[in-house]
Design a protein around this motif. Sequence first.
Motif, PDB file in Angstrom:
ATOM      1  N   ARG A  84      30.251 -21.341 -32.403  1.00 47.75           N
ATOM      2  CA  ARG A  84      30.381 -22.407 -33.389  1.00 47.75           C
ATOM      3  C   ARG A  84      30.508 -23.776 -32.732  1.00 47.75           C
ATOM      4  NH1 ARG A  84      34.109 -19.373 -38.061  1.00 47.75           N
ATOM      5  NH2 ARG A  84      32.373 -18.064 -38.809  1.00 47.75           N
ATOM      6  N   HIS A  87      27.001 -24.878 -31.849  1.00 42.50           N
ATOM      7  CA  HIS A  87      26.274 -25.408 -33.006  1.00 42.50           C
ATOM      8  C   HIS A  87      26.699 -26.840 -33.303  1.00 42.50           C
ATOM      9  CE1 HIS A  87      25.546 -21.051 -34.586  1.00 42.50           C
ATOM     10  NE2 HIS A  87      24.762 -21.366 -33.578  1.00 42.50           N
ATOM     11  N   VAL A  88      28.009 -27.104 -33.221  1.00 43.87           N
ATOM     12  CA  VAL A  88      28.516 -28.456 -33.466  1.00 43.87           C
ATOM     13  C   VAL A  88      27.976 -29.409 -32.409  1.00 43.87           C
ATOM     14  CG1 VAL A  88      30.593 -29.890 -33.477  1.00 43.87           C
ATOM     15  CG2 VAL A  88      30.581 -27.704 -34.686  1.00 43.87           C
ATOM     16  N   ILE A  90      25.242 -29.249 -30.635  1.00 44.42           N
ATOM     17  CA  ILE A  90      23.815 -29.517 -30.858  1.00 44.42           C
ATOM     18  C   ILE A  90      23.630 -30.513 -31.997  1.00 44.42           C
ATOM     19  CG2 ILE A  90      21.640 -28.477 -31.609  1.00 44.42           C
ATOM     20  CD1 ILE A  90      22.561 -25.921 -30.080  1.00 44.42           C
ATOM     21  N   ARG A  91      24.391 -30.339 -33.082  1.00 47.54           N
ATOM     22  CA  ARG A  91      24.314 -31.275 -34.212  1.00 47.54           C
ATOM     23  C   ARG A  91      24.688 -32.699 -33.800  1.00 47.54           C
ATOM     24  NH1 ARG A  91      24.849 -29.076 -39.634  1.00 47.54           N
ATOM     25  NH2 ARG A  91      26.165 -30.864 -40.148  1.00 47.54           N
ATOM     26  N   LEU A  92      25.561 -32.805 -32.795  1.00 53.83           N
ATOM     27  CA  LEU A  92      26.007 -34.116 -32.323  1.00 53.83           C
ATOM     28  C   LEU A  92      25.099 -34.680 -31.226  1.00 53.83           C
ATOM     29  CD1 LEU A  92      29.857 -33.450 -32.226  1.00 53.83           C
ATOM     30  CD2 LEU A  92      28.646 -34.971 -33.809  1.00 53.83           C
ATOM     31  N   ARG A 194      33.872 -22.770 -39.445  1.00 53.52           N
ATOM     32  CA  ARG A 194      32.889 -23.768 -39.027  1.00 53.52           C
ATOM     33  C   ARG A 194      33.412 -25.174 -39.314  1.00 53.52           C
ATOM     34  NH1 ARG A 194      29.761 -19.520 -40.931  1.00 53.52           N
ATOM     35  NH2 ARG A 194      28.145 -18.795 -39.470  1.00 53.52           N
ATOM     36  N   ARG A 198      33.695 -28.310 -36.795  1.00 58.65           N
ATOM     37  CA  ARG A 198      33.069 -29.595 -37.075  1.00 58.65           C
ATOM     38  C   ARG A 198      34.089 -30.713 -37.025  1.00 58.65           C
ATOM     39  NH1 ARG A 198      29.587 -27.460 -42.276  1.00 58.65           N
ATOM     40  NH2 ARG A 198      28.055 -26.242 -41.090  1.00 58.65           N
ATOM     41  N   ARG A 202      33.841 -33.875 -34.564  1.00 58.96           N
ATOM     42  CA  ARG A 202      33.849 -35.255 -35.063  1.00 58.96           C
ATOM     43  C   ARG A 202      34.968 -36.065 -34.420  1.00 58.96           C
ATOM     44  NH1 ARG A 202      32.800 -32.881 -40.142  1.00 58.96           N
ATOM     45  NH2 ARG A 202      35.023 -33.022 -40.657  1.00 58.96           N
TER      46      ARG A 202
END
Length: 221
Positions: A84, A87-88, A90-92, A194, A198, A202
């Motif tokens: 998880r 995934h975070v 990669i999103r960032l 998740r 996140r 953040r």
Amino acid sequence: MEGSPGDAETVDPVQRPGDDRRDPRVFPAPGENDGFRILYVCTGNLCRSPLAERLTLSILGPCSALQVISAGTRATPGMRMAERAQHVLIRLGGDPGGFTSQRLTSELVAAADLVLTATTEHRAEVVARHLPTAARVFTIAEFGTLARAVPAAAVVCHDDPVRRARALVTEVRALRGLVRVDRPDIPDPYGRSRLAHRAAGRAIAQSLTVPFRLLTHAPAS
């Protein structure tokens, strides 16, 4: 705790001892270069500190003068980032590829020019391992809050990244105790939802935005 030995959450079917090749998990030996060394610390080196490490690398870009690694106070060496957390990251905009965990050592602490920890508890443990580090260890959130009060001109006037990084640490250290830090800790998301991952991502990204904007901002002409 995040990936701590004996914790039921340590056994994660997604994470196995990593055989991926990755960048060295130690700083260059003293005298090899005149770089600036940043060390991120959390508990298991599976979520918060690798998120911070890889986000920093994505923000700063390739710069041999700035070395960035991470470690965990209770880490099991050779583990991949929590799925998880990957995934975070990669999103960032970061890259988790090839990451494996390592345990914090006194040698890593002593070699670092700046140590940024997930919590005040980690900060205290870092200082206990190497007392002279006290002047250059902060929590990630603390460093971000203090950096927002730093006059940009005091940092961006330098065109050399190492001098800029040293100036930033000096300015941030001078503000310690003068600027209130309401939430110095980033909660451990390991084994949680998740949403928790996140939120941690953040918080780390927001904390790093100002300090690394100062490091990458073009100097005034």
